[in-house]
Scaffold this active site. Structure first.
Site, PDB file in Angstrom:
ATOM      1  N   TRP A   1       0.817  -1.215   0.000  1.00 56.06           N
ATOM      2  CA  TRP A   1       0.000   0.000   0.000  1.00 56.06           C
ATOM      3  C   TRP A   1       0.847   1.259   0.000  1.00 56.06           C
ATOM      4  O   TRP A   1       0.512   2.232  -0.671  1.00 56.06           O
ATOM      5  CB  TRP A   1      -1.004  -0.024   1.159  1.00 56.06           C
ATOM      6  CG  TRP A   1      -2.015  -1.087   0.939  1.00 56.06           C
ATOM      7  CD1 TRP A   1      -2.172  -2.241   1.658  1.00 56.06           C
ATOM      8  CD2 TRP A   1      -2.984  -1.160  -0.122  1.00 56.06           C
ATOM      9  NE1 TRP A   1      -3.185  -3.007   1.117  1.00 56.06           N
ATOM     10  CE2 TRP A   1      -3.694  -2.379   0.028  1.00 56.06           C
ATOM     11  CE3 TRP A   1      -3.329  -0.318  -1.186  1.00 56.06           C
ATOM     12  CZ2 TRP A   1      -4.720  -2.772  -0.837  1.00 56.06           C
ATOM     13  CZ3 TRP A   1      -4.346  -0.704  -2.052  1.00 56.06           C
ATOM     14  CH2 TRP A   1      -5.030  -1.917  -1.873  1.00 56.06           C
TER      15      TRP A   1
ATOM     16  N   ASP B   1      -1.776   6.637   6.394  1.00 48.88           N
ATOM     17  CA  ASP B   1      -2.877   5.809   5.890  1.00 48.88           C
ATOM     18  C   ASP B   1      -3.211   4.781   6.966  1.00 48.88           C
ATOM     19  O   ASP B   1      -2.578   3.732   7.048  1.00 48.88           O
ATOM     20  CB  ASP B   1      -2.462   5.120   4.589  1.00 48.88           C
ATOM     21  CG  ASP B   1      -3.515   4.125   4.102  1.00 48.88           C
ATOM     22  OD1 ASP B   1      -4.579   4.001   4.744  1.00 48.88           O
ATOM     23  OD2 ASP B   1      -3.264   3.472   3.067  1.00 48.88           O
TER      24      ASP B   1
ATOM     25  N   LYS C   1     -12.686  -1.610   7.243  1.00 49.41           N
ATOM     26  CA  LYS C   1     -11.981  -2.522   8.142  1.00 49.41           C
ATOM     27  C   LYS C   1     -12.411  -2.287   9.590  1.00 49.41           C
ATOM     28  O   LYS C   1     -13.005  -3.158  10.203  1.00 49.41           O
ATOM     29  CB  LYS C   1     -10.473  -2.381   7.954  1.00 49.41           C
ATOM     30  CG  LYS C   1     -10.034  -2.844   6.551  1.00 49.41           C
ATOM     31  CD  LYS C   1      -8.865  -2.077   6.004  1.00 49.41           C
ATOM     32  CE  LYS C   1      -8.679  -2.168   4.519  1.00 49.41           C
ATOM     33  NZ  LYS C   1      -8.640  -3.470   3.899  1.00 49.41           N
TER      34      LYS C   1
END
Lengths: 360, 360
Positions: free
Chosen positions: A101, A171, A195
């Site tokens: 990511w 993030d 999530k």
């Protein structure tokens, strides 16, 4: 059979949240409307978003000089929005590369300015987080970006980088609300909801006031933080049902004792698995350096990869769902976000032990 | 009391859709998971999106050389995405200005290229659609953009502009699936979901193959059509629950007889109101030219504006919700999308007649 869902995201939601959403789905609080049917400009929805914002501010102890924005487009939308809004300060930004990511975030930012890779563990297949002493921070970066938890690789920072006066951007898609953090150490925090917050399609941004209003002229209006800060996240129609569900999750978190209480449970859950991985004699192993293992995404492998298919088939039959690792990582991954109860981890552990005994 | 919700969007959803969503909310088809908890990469969600795509293709008779994309960011996201993806062909685009939404689309596009206002009825407060004979189309536009239905103003095209070989782009947010259209006349159609498709946070794009893959280098990855076309809308995590609900709406539309059957009902519903506005002797009136009145958003005013507050208060008490016009338009607006039953319009009509008699 009790089902436990270890999906990395969209992921399991707290059962009481789903039950409340089900009960209220057709008629919210006697309004005669589903939340999905409400104008975002009406008093009913305004009360929903106001409560969600207040509860999140309380849960994360967000200082008053930070705005909370509900946007759309996921973390990948923010991979663009962050540079579009922040990189104009100097034209440059620092990116910490710890996996899938952070690599994607860095590549996208490089389209809008000059990007400096501060450090990378790509050479060792992202099996650890490079020590801070090895980082090569720039003097003139507009911000430093990092990924506190790598969902695919299964790494998590147990520390917050000290980058001085340069805004720190994180993030937190996969570990927000799972551990206590000091928001004032960050310039900007963002997270896809799917999530630890709610359903996919909702994106959370927490941003310090002084970083708002400096977007590049090419910034699409829906990615301009100032538009949303000025309009209380309702510059255009937000994901209203997503915000409603996030609000229910925030209430549930408060009822559990808040973030500190969740963190204690998350430590317990992840330790159950990591201690067994250390002690199981090699049938399973973690590919990640011990200090950098994620509490949220427990990545592990079977020494004999030929048993992977049987492990997945039998675990599914036992009600333990979605344990397959990300396609680029291989192996297994148990995502154990806030909504995964300890019982789910215990059930997985029992299955792993039994499977090892039968196949070891 | 029966409630009828005339919100302009997010708007009323079909009751059977909400009931099915409620029944399946905690456990979808015995999977042990809510749709919100499913990985978008798993077989369960793949079957949901595949069915939604197939049903929409059938409902709108979408040719095989068009891609259907599920994105995020609403129509306002597409105000940027359309020029970012299409304006590169010549650097120029034509915009038809018929009201609030087309004005905003045009302003946003002007940030990414040269925009030509083809026509405008701003001088008469957008009370009509300029005749096609007055339009000043460019010879070298990359595309022609128009808004077939203006949600705020209450205007709707009863015809499709013939623009030759230049791709025609339409913001169908508020009238998609409400009337039959020939998709092959369009280069690109987009729509926010929250009126005739499903919940807010989901955005539909239908785009011809030859228009994909030509984005400007500054296009954020989440607004690049090619990324989503190549990945079956799952370049990143989509609004999974929104797609599921849209799929339920598509099934419901098919059960009603499809778009042609809905169009017949929509003609009937809007005629009920417009015939009364014409015949009521001036107590109420439509500010819109008769040929251009929207079937979806029936905008009307009371001759005596001093009665507006009483009208809104009493209609709400009668179970007729969200009739207030948009703040920039004033007056009243009854949004009567596909999911609004004829009975709702009849109830509104009865109330309007009674209110006029008591206050006339």
């Amino acid at each position: 059979m009790t089902i436990f869902n270890f999906s990395a995201g969209p992921a399991v939601l707290p059962r009481p949240v789903l039950e409340q959403a089900q009960a209220e789905l057709i008629d919210w609080h006697g309004s005669g409307m589903s939340v999905m049917e409400m104008s975002h400009r009406g008093p009913e929805f305004q009360s929903i978003i106001d409560e969600a914002l207040a509860d999140l501010r309380e849960l994360m102890n967000i200082p008053s000089n930070y705005q909370i924005l509900f946007l759309q487009g996921g973390a990948q939308g923010q991979f663009s929005a962050v540079p579009l809004n922040l990189i104009g300060a100097t034209g440059k930004a620092d990116y910490v590369n710890t996996g899938h990511w952070s690599t994607l975030a860095m590549k996208e930012a490089a389209r809008f300015g000059q990007v400096n890779e501060v450090c990378s563990s790509a050479d060792s297949r992202f099996d650890h987080i490079p020590a801070f002493s090895e980082w090569k921070l720039s003097k003139d970066a507009s911000y430093v970006h990092y990924t506190p938890n790598e969902t695919v690789g299964g790494l998590e920072f147990q520390w917050v980088p000290e980058v001085g006066d340069v805004p720190l951007v994180a993030d937190m898609s996969s570990n927000i609300l799972s551990r206590e953090i000091d928001v004032s150490k960050f310039g900007l925090i963002y997270a896809g909801a799917q999530k630890n917050i709610g359903p996919s399609g909702l994106t959370l941004v927490i941003v310090r006031d002084d970083l708002i209003g400096k977007s590049l002229p090419i910034t699409p209006v829906t990615y301009d933080y100032k538009k949303y800060a000025d309009a209380g996240s309702m510059y255009n129609t937000p994901s209203t049902y997503g915000i409603y569900l996030a609000g229910l999750v925030f209430k549930w978190l408060k009822a559990q004792g808040g973030v500190a209480a969740m963190e204690a449970i998350n430590v317990e859950k992840s330790n159950l698995l990591y201690h067994y991985l250390n002690d199981c004699g090699g049938f399973y192993y973690s590919p990640i350096a011990e200090a950098d293992r994620s509490r949220m995404n427990v990545v592990f492998r079977l020494k004999d990869e030929a048993l992977d298919a049987a492990f997945l088939k039998e675990s599914k039959a036992a009600g333990l769902l979605q344990l397959k690792g990300h396609k680029i990582a291989g192996g297994m991954r148990a995502s154990i976000y806030n909504a995964m109860p300890v019982e789910g981890v215990q059930a997985l552990l029992s299955f792993m032990k039994d499977f090892a005994q039968r196949n070891g």
